[in-house]
Design a protein around this motif. Structure first.
Motif, mmCIF file in Angstrom:
data_model
loop_
_atom_site.group_PDB
_atom_site.id
_atom_site.type_symbol
_atom_site.label_atom_id
_atom_site.label_comp_id
_atom_site.label_asym_id
_atom_site.label_seq_id
_atom_site.Cartn_x
_atom_site.Cartn_y
_atom_site.Cartn_z
ATOM 1 N N ILE B 148 51.581 40.296 49.908
ATOM 2 C CA ILE B 148 50.341 41.056 49.834
ATOM 3 C C ILE B 148 49.408 40.508 50.890
ATOM 4 O O ILE B 148 49.264 39.295 51.037
ATOM 5 C CB ILE B 148 49.616 40.886 48.485
ATOM 6 N N LYS B 149 48.754 41.404 51.582
ATOM 7 C CA LYS B 149 47.810 40.979 52.608
ATOM 8 C C LYS B 149 46.479 40.626 51.929
ATOM 9 O O LYS B 149 45.831 41.482 51.324
ATOM 10 C CB LYS B 149 47.593 42.101 53.625
ATOM 11 N N LEU B 150 46.100 39.343 52.006
ATOM 12 C CA LEU B 150 44.849 38.906 51.387
ATOM 13 C C LEU B 150 44.035 38.114 52.399
ATOM 14 O O LEU B 150 44.584 37.357 53.192
ATOM 15 C CB LEU B 150 45.127 38.013 50.181
ATOM 16 N N SER B 151 42.741 38.293 52.372
ATOM 17 C CA SER B 151 41.883 37.478 53.224
ATOM 18 C C SER B 151 41.754 36.093 52.584
ATOM 19 O O SER B 151 42.038 35.926 51.399
ATOM 20 C CB SER B 151 40.515 38.121 53.346
ATOM 21 N N PRO B 152 41.351 35.081 53.354
ATOM 22 C CA PRO B 152 41.228 33.735 52.815
ATOM 23 C C PRO B 152 40.429 33.676 51.523
ATOM 24 O O PRO B 152 40.842 33.037 50.563
ATOM 25 C CB PRO B 152 40.505 32.995 53.940
ATOM 26 N N ILE B 153 39.313 34.366 51.479
ATOM 27 C CA ILE B 153 38.473 34.271 50.290
ATOM 28 C C ILE B 153 39.124 34.938 49.089
ATOM 29 O O ILE B 153 39.165 34.374 48.000
ATOM 30 C CB ILE B 153 37.079 34.871 50.560
ATOM 31 N N TYR B 155 42.209 35.329 48.601
ATOM 32 C CA TYR B 155 43.327 34.473 48.211
ATOM 33 C C TYR B 155 42.839 33.336 47.320
ATOM 34 O O TYR B 155 43.411 33.037 46.288
ATOM 35 C CB TYR B 155 44.026 33.909 49.457
ATOM 36 N N GLU B 156 41.753 32.696 47.716
ATOM 37 C CA GLU B 156 41.175 31.595 46.941
ATOM 38 C C GLU B 156 40.814 32.063 45.536
ATOM 39 O O GLU B 156 41.078 31.380 44.554
ATOM 40 C CB GLU B 156 39.901 31.097 47.635
ATOM 41 N N LEU B 157 40.216 33.230 45.431
ATOM 42 C CA LEU B 157 39.830 33.768 44.128
ATOM 43 C C LEU B 157 41.059 33.997 43.255
ATOM 44 O O LEU B 157 41.087 33.608 42.083
ATOM 45 C CB LEU B 157 39.062 35.085 44.309
ATOM 46 N N LEU B 158 42.064 34.600 43.864
ATOM 47 C CA LEU B 158 43.275 34.873 43.095
ATOM 48 C C LEU B 158 43.922 33.574 42.638
ATOM 49 O O LEU B 158 44.366 33.456 41.503
ATOM 50 C CB LEU B 158 44.254 35.694 43.936
ATOM 51 N N LYS B 159 43.926 32.573 43.492
ATOM 52 C CA LYS B 159 44.516 31.289 43.131
ATOM 53 C C LYS B 159 43.813 30.726 41.899
ATOM 54 O O LYS B 159 44.446 30.270 40.955
ATOM 55 C CB LYS B 159 44.383 30.311 44.303
ATOM 56 N N CYS B 160 42.505 30.813 41.919
ATOM 57 C CA CYS B 160 41.708 30.310 40.809
ATOM 58 C C CYS B 160 42.063 31.044 39.513
ATOM 59 O O CYS B 160 42.214 30.435 38.462
ATOM 60 C CB CYS B 160 40.237 30.500 41.153
ATOM 61 N N LEU B 161 42.199 32.338 39.600
ATOM 62 C CA LEU B 161 42.505 33.139 38.412
ATOM 63 C C LEU B 161 43.915 32.852 37.907
ATOM 64 O O LEU B 161 44.139 32.737 36.701
ATOM 65 C CB LEU B 161 42.358 34.625 38.739
ATOM 66 N N VAL B 162 44.842 32.713 38.828
ATOM 67 C CA VAL B 162 46.219 32.454 38.415
ATOM 68 C C VAL B 162 46.320 31.077 37.768
ATOM 69 O O VAL B 162 47.019 30.897 36.779
ATOM 70 C CB VAL B 162 47.183 32.556 39.615
ATOM 71 N N ARG B 163 45.580 30.114 38.316
ATOM 72 C CA ARG B 163 45.578 28.776 37.713
ATOM 73 C C ARG B 163 45.135 28.837 36.263
ATOM 74 O O ARG B 163 45.625 28.093 35.432
ATOM 75 C CB ARG B 163 44.620 27.863 38.473
ATOM 76 N N ALA B 164 44.182 29.699 35.976
ATOM 77 C CA ALA B 164 43.666 29.790 34.614
ATOM 78 C C ALA B 164 44.654 30.484 33.692
ATOM 79 O O ALA B 164 44.502 30.440 32.481
ATOM 80 C CB ALA B 164 42.340 30.527 34.607
ATOM 81 N N GLN B 165 45.671 31.136 34.268
ATOM 82 C CA GLN B 165 46.734 31.738 33.465
ATOM 83 C C GLN B 165 46.220 32.649 32.351
ATOM 84 O O GLN B 165 46.651 32.574 31.208
ATOM 85 C CB GLN B 165 47.607 30.642 32.842
ATOM 86 N N GLY B 166 45.274 33.506 32.687
ATOM 87 C CA GLY B 166 44.816 34.465 31.702
ATOM 88 C C GLY B 166 43.565 34.042 30.950
ATOM 89 O O GLY B 166 42.926 34.859 30.307
ATOM 90 N N ASN B 167 43.231 32.766 31.018
ATOM 91 C CA ASN B 167 41.960 32.344 30.436
ATOM 92 C C ASN B 167 40.831 32.778 31.358
ATOM 93 O O ASN B 167 41.012 32.900 32.557
ATOM 94 C CB ASN B 167 41.915 30.829 30.245
ATOM 95 N N SER B 168 39.665 32.963 30.792
ATOM 96 C CA SER B 168 38.593 33.503 31.618
ATOM 97 C C SER B 168 37.951 32.403 32.453
ATOM 98 O O SER B 168 37.771 31.280 32.009
ATOM 99 C CB SER B 168 37.546 34.204 30.761
ATOM 100 N N GLU B 176 32.463 28.540 43.410
ATOM 101 C CA GLU B 176 32.778 27.191 43.870
ATOM 102 C C GLU B 176 34.124 27.147 44.585
ATOM 103 O O GLU B 176 34.266 26.522 45.636
ATOM 104 C CB GLU B 176 32.786 26.259 42.652
ATOM 105 N N ALA B 177 35.106 27.819 44.020
ATOM 106 C CA ALA B 177 36.441 27.801 44.612
ATOM 107 C C ALA B 177 36.464 28.497 45.972
ATOM 108 O O ALA B 177 37.148 28.056 46.885
ATOM 109 C CB ALA B 177 37.443 28.458 43.672
ATOM 110 N N ALA B 178 35.705 29.555 46.112
ATOM 111 C CA ALA B 178 35.783 30.337 47.337
ATOM 112 C C ALA B 178 34.880 29.779 48.433
ATOM 113 O O ALA B 178 35.238 29.795 49.606
ATOM 114 C CB ALA B 178 35.424 31.792 47.052
ATOM 115 N N TRP B 179 33.711 29.283 48.060
ATOM 116 C CA TRP B 179 32.740 28.892 49.079
ATOM 117 C C TRP B 179 32.374 27.412 49.062
ATOM 118 O O TRP B 179 31.781 26.924 50.000
ATOM 119 C CB TRP B 179 31.456 29.713 48.929
ATOM 120 N N GLY B 180 32.674 26.715 47.946
ATOM 121 C CA GLY B 180 32.227 25.333 47.849
ATOM 122 C C GLY B 180 30.761 25.288 47.510
ATOM 123 O O GLY B 180 30.292 26.038 46.662
#
Lengths: 226, 226
Positions: B148-153, B155-168, B176-180
DNA sequence: TTATGTTCTTAACCCTGCCTTAACCCCCGC
DNA sequence: GCGGGGGTTAAGGCAGGGTTAAGAACATAA
């Protein structure tokens, strides 16, 4: 019930642990060397992996590193006689979640396994009354497993009532629970109470809300119609 | 960057820990008694709470029990000089995730804090949720093997969401994850979220993003059709 | 250097759901 | 009949989230 993979080459110790885990209602696979461990891990999904470091064929650190590279983030407890700081740091470095030094008490191992396993199975505080269940986080109410749609305020009110377990809750307490210090100055409580009641009957909850005039509201399961 | 709450009444030790944490790029609040700790915990969100047991006003076990009853499942490390088995078990019983006996090496504390925070998943090179796979290095997202074509930001958001594995995941955490530290001050998050959603549906991912009003976003595989 | 394309930010707008308010209704005791 | 404690209903406002488009920033290639 938790599923555990135990990786330990000392068969005596392994047997002890297996017996102990069985008593604690844990289902446990056992691998006696590192290669076998990776096979088990690839074939099954575990809640926790208990991993000795000194192993034949492939040491525990490498096993841990390997399963992390596979994209598996199952919690790992390292189990070893080496208690030097750098050993521990090496363990955490490879992606371990906990590090327990031999000899240890079985009860402590079980407690640590439980702590790591429960973290992901998000079992949080729940309140019950009749056939309804409130979960605190995330804020969800259910009746017999089916979710009820509640707004934040009505959820707060219901939580307060469920906490009282059928005892009557004065209006001020409900207002305090829903709004804190600054409450609205109209009949907002009545309205929200109405929404809540409607939601409960719609969801076929066996509990409903009654009012004791002048004293507040309470939950009951009585049908009292007639 | 991890946010830690340190609860410790020995000011000398607390100072040491604070200094050490600072070097490790951790942002740390400090409470010197149990009541203050509960106030900090209610006001902020932490990645880990480091909790001494012997505290003025409210002991550590009670603090831990209290925050668990609030529905807060932030990881807790108990910190104490008591090394008896029953002390440890009591700690785990109240909902602690780890138990470290004084005196300890600073490096070990840091390692354990890291393990509980998010170190485990940051050691992993692949994350999965439903039919999508994120690879950390190189930064690639795929659904069933097709990239999937994702921009850096995004991608960062998706990574954060996947890490949470369905938790909000709360908005601040995503920001914080995307911009610091320096986030843009408009509705940038909304826009990127929108791009991300569009990319996911376009790629026919079986996961999609929902929002819990007032609390953040989470991944789900539910179809939610009526 | 210009041209091209991608990504990020900003701003405006829409839409939905929640909360408040204010009526109005019912029942009961006086 | 009247007043008060509840209960019911509908209207309006507001905020949070979602959508879209335009321009700035940046990199790359010609």
């Amino acid at each position: 019930m938790n599923r555990v993979l135990l990786v330990e080459d000392d068969l005596g110790l392994a047997g002890n642990i297996l017996d102990y885990f069985e008593l604690e209602d844990m289902v446990c696979d056992h691998a006696a060397n590192g290669i076998a461990a990776t096979h088990f891990q690839q074939a099954n999904q575990y809640d926790v992996i208990v991993l000795d470091i000194n192993l034949p064929r492939m040491d525990g650190l490498s096993v841990c590193e390997h399963i992390r590279n596979e994209g598996d983030d199952t919690p790992v407890i390292m189990l070893t006689a080496r208690d030097q700081l750098e050993d521990k740091l090496a363990g955490f470095n490879k992606g371990a979640d906990d590090y327990l030094v031999k000899p240890f008490a079985m009860a402590e191992l079980v407690a640590r396994v439980g702590a790591l396993a429960n973290r992901r199975s998000s079992n949080v505080n729940q309140l019950r009354f009749a056939n309804l269940t409130l979960t605190i986080k995330p804020q969800v109410a259910e009746v017999e497993g089916r979710p009820i749609k509640l707004s934040p305020i009505t959820y707060e009110l219901l939580k307060c009532l469920v906490r009282a377990q059928g005892n009557s809750v004065p209006r001020e307490k409900l207002v305090e629970a829903a709004w804190g210090e600054d409450a609205p100055e109209s009949n907002a409580l009545k309205v929200h109470m109405h929404h809540l009641r409607k939601a409960l009957t719609q969801a076929k909850a066996s509990a409903h809300i009654l009012s004791r005039p002048g004293a507040g509201f309470y939950l009951t399961t009585e049908t009292t119609d007639g």
